[in-house]
Design a protein around this motif. Structure first.
Motif, PDB file in Angstrom:
ATOM      1  N   ASN A  71       7.148  27.031 -25.480  1.00 61.28           N
ATOM      2  CA  ASN A  71       6.840  26.112 -24.387  1.00 61.28           C
ATOM      3  C   ASN A  71       6.242  26.905 -23.235  1.00 61.28           C
ATOM      4  O   ASN A  71       6.798  27.925 -22.822  1.00 61.28           O
ATOM      5  N   ASP A  88       3.758  22.454 -25.700  1.00 62.44           N
ATOM      6  CA  ASP A  88       5.098  22.368 -26.280  1.00 62.44           C
ATOM      7  C   ASP A  88       4.955  22.328 -27.798  1.00 62.44           C
ATOM      8  O   ASP A  88       4.500  21.323 -28.362  1.00 62.44           O
ATOM      9  N   TYR A 175      13.209  18.599 -11.311  1.00 62.20           N
ATOM     10  CA  TYR A 175      13.588  18.519 -12.726  1.00 62.20           C
ATOM     11  C   TYR A 175      13.384  17.136 -13.344  1.00 62.20           C
ATOM     12  O   TYR A 175      13.688  16.931 -14.516  1.00 62.20           O
ATOM     13  N   GLU A 224      10.393  12.545 -17.909  1.00 58.31           N
ATOM     14  CA  GLU A 224      10.796  13.878 -18.373  1.00 58.31           C
ATOM     15  C   GLU A 224      11.892  14.433 -17.485  1.00 58.31           C
ATOM     16  O   GLU A 224      11.827  14.323 -16.257  1.00 58.31           O
ATOM     17  N   ASN A 226      14.404  18.038 -17.122  1.00 57.44           N
ATOM     18  CA  ASN A 226      14.601  19.420 -17.570  1.00 57.44           C
ATOM     19  C   ASN A 226      15.457  20.128 -16.525  1.00 57.44           C
ATOM     20  O   ASN A 226      14.963  20.488 -15.456  1.00 57.44           O
ATOM     21  N   ASN A 234      21.269  24.026 -20.776  1.00 52.95           N
ATOM     22  CA  ASN A 234      20.071  23.318 -20.330  1.00 52.95           C
ATOM     23  C   ASN A 234      19.860  22.056 -21.151  1.00 52.95           C
ATOM     24  O   ASN A 234      19.993  22.069 -22.375  1.00 52.95           O
ATOM     25  N   LYS A 236      16.971  19.131 -21.839  1.00 54.07           N
ATOM     26  CA  LYS A 236      15.585  18.704 -21.667  1.00 54.07           C
ATOM     27  C   LYS A 236      15.324  17.499 -22.546  1.00 54.07           C
ATOM     28  O   LYS A 236      15.668  17.505 -23.730  1.00 54.07           O
ATOM     29  N   ARG A 238      12.233  14.183 -23.138  1.00 55.06           N
ATOM     30  CA  ARG A 238      10.966  13.552 -22.784  1.00 55.06           C
ATOM     31  C   ARG A 238      10.887  12.206 -23.504  1.00 55.06           C
ATOM     32  O   ARG A 238      11.084  12.135 -24.723  1.00 55.06           O
TER      33      ARG A 238
END
Length: 308
Positions: A71, A88, A175, A224, A226, A234, A236, A238
Motif C-alpha cells: 500500500n 493498494d 483517519y 474509508e 484507517n 490498526n 482499515k 473501505r
C-alpha cells in the motif's frame, strides 16, 4: 518423504523469511516539514506451510502458501488544493498436495483524487479509481465421473472497473473520509473472450462481441477508515457503493467492503485478519465473501507523524 519440490518450497520459505527479517522494521518515520507531500508506504509478506509424514494418522494435506500486500499513499496539500493518490495491492496463493496451485487473494485498487476546499471539512472533488485483479480465477467442481474440473471465471482486466467521480468529500478527521459523487460514469472491461460462453453470454454485464460496457449516469459513494484503534492494533476498511440511475433498484446496487485488522506482535511480526464482502448484481445474485488470517512480517515508512 521429502521430494525435490518440497525441498524447493522449504528453500523458498527460508530465503523469503531471511530477506524479510533483514529489512523489516517497526514503523520508520522521517518527518519532512519542508514538503507539501505526505507519503506512506506499507508492505508485508505472510507465509504458511504444513507437511505430514506418510504414516501420520491424524490426516492432513501437505501445503504451502503466501499472501503479500503493498500500500502506497502520496497526498499533496497546499492551501485550498489537495491531490490524494493511493495504490493498494494484494495477492495470495496456496499449493495443496494433489490439487496444485490456487490463488486465495487477488486485488488491484488504484485511486486518485483532486480536491478544492469549501470548508475545513468539505472539499469539492474529482476522482478516478480502478479495481481489478492480477491473475486468472477459477471455480472448481467435480464432473459426472467424480473428477474435479476447473472453469475459468475471471482474469486480469476481466473484469476491471474504471470509475470517474465528480462530487464532494467530507473529511472530519485524518483517519476517515466520505465521498459523495452524484455523477460517476463507469466502464467495465472484460478483455478475455474465453469468459463469453453459452451459459454466460454477458459476463459482468458486457455484451457478446464487446470488451467494454459504459454506464454514464451513476452515483458512487466511497467511505474509508484507517486508524490505530488500540496500541499496536490498526483497523482499515473501505466501502464503495455504486448505483446506476438507469437501473435504480435496491437489488441492482453494487456494494464492496474491504476490511483489514492488523496487530503487531513485536518489531518484526504482525498478525492480520482480512476480509472482503461484495455484492455485484452483474457478477452474482448473492453476496460474495472472502476471508484470510495470517502471520507474517511487515515494513512501513512515512514522512509525517500520525495525529493521535
Amino acid at each position: 518423504m521429502l521430494t525435490l519440490r518440497t525441498l524447493g518450497y522449504y528453500a523458498f520459505i527460508s530465503i523469503a523469511l531471511a530477506f524479510c527479517f533483514q529489512y523489516a522494521e517497526a514503523q520508520v518515520v522521517k518527518v519532512d516539514t519542508l514538503t507539501h507531500w505526505k507519503k506512506a508506504f506499507k508492505a508485508g509478506l505472510n507465509l504458511n506451510q504444513a507437511s505430514f509424514s506418510s504414516n501420520w494418522k491424524a490426516g492432513g494435506i501437505n501445503s504451502i502458501g503466501f499472501n503479500a500486500y503493498l500500500n502506497y499513499k502520496a497526498n499533496y496539500k497546499n492551501g485550498a488544493n489537495s491531490w490524494d493518490n493511493e495504490i493498494d495491492l494484494l495477492y495470495g496463493m496456496v499449493n495443496n498436495a494433489g490439487q496444485g496451485t490456487r490463488k486465495t487473494l487477488d486485488r488491484i485498487f488504484l485511486d486518485t483524487r483532486y480536491g478544492r476546499s469549501i470548508t475545513s471539512k468539505w472539499d469539492f472533488s474529482f476522482s478516478a479509481n480502478l479495481q481489478s485483479q492480477f491473475a486468472e480465477g477459477f471455480s472448481y467442481a467435480k464432473d459426472a465421473a467424480g473428477v474435479e474440473q476447473a472453469t475459468l471465471i475471471s482474469g486480469a482486466f476481466a473484469p476491471a472497473y474504471i470509475t470517474a467521480a465528480l462530487g464532494f468529500e467530507y473529511h472530519p478527521t485524518d483517519y476517515f473520509k466520505l465521498r459523495l459523487s452524484p455523477f460517476s460514469p463507469r466502464v467495465t472491461i472484460v478483455n478475455d473472450t474465453r469468459l463469453f460462453t453459452t451459459s454466460n453470454p454477458t459476463p459482468y454485464g458486457v455484451a457478446l462481441g464487446e470488451t467494454t460496457r459504459f454506464q454514464w449516469l451513476a452515483f458512487q459513494m466511497l467511505a474509508e477508515f484507517n486508524k490505530d484503534i488500540a496500541p499496536n492494533v490498526n483497523l482499515k476498511w473501505r466501502y464503495i457503493l455504486f448505483a446506476d440511475y438507469e437501473k435504480l433498484e435496491l437489488n441492482k446496487i453494487d456494494h464492496r467492503l474491504d476490511l483489514n485488522l492488523t496487530a503487531k506482535v513485536n518489531k518484526f511480526i504482525n498478525v492480520s485478519f482480512g476480509g472482503i464482502a461484495m455484492y455485484f448484481y452483474d457478477q452474482d445474485k448473492e453476496i460474495q465473501i472472502s476471508q484470510a488470517l495470517s502471520l507474517g512480517v511487515a515494513y512501513t515508512f512515512q514522512n509525517f507523524e500520525e495525529k493521535k
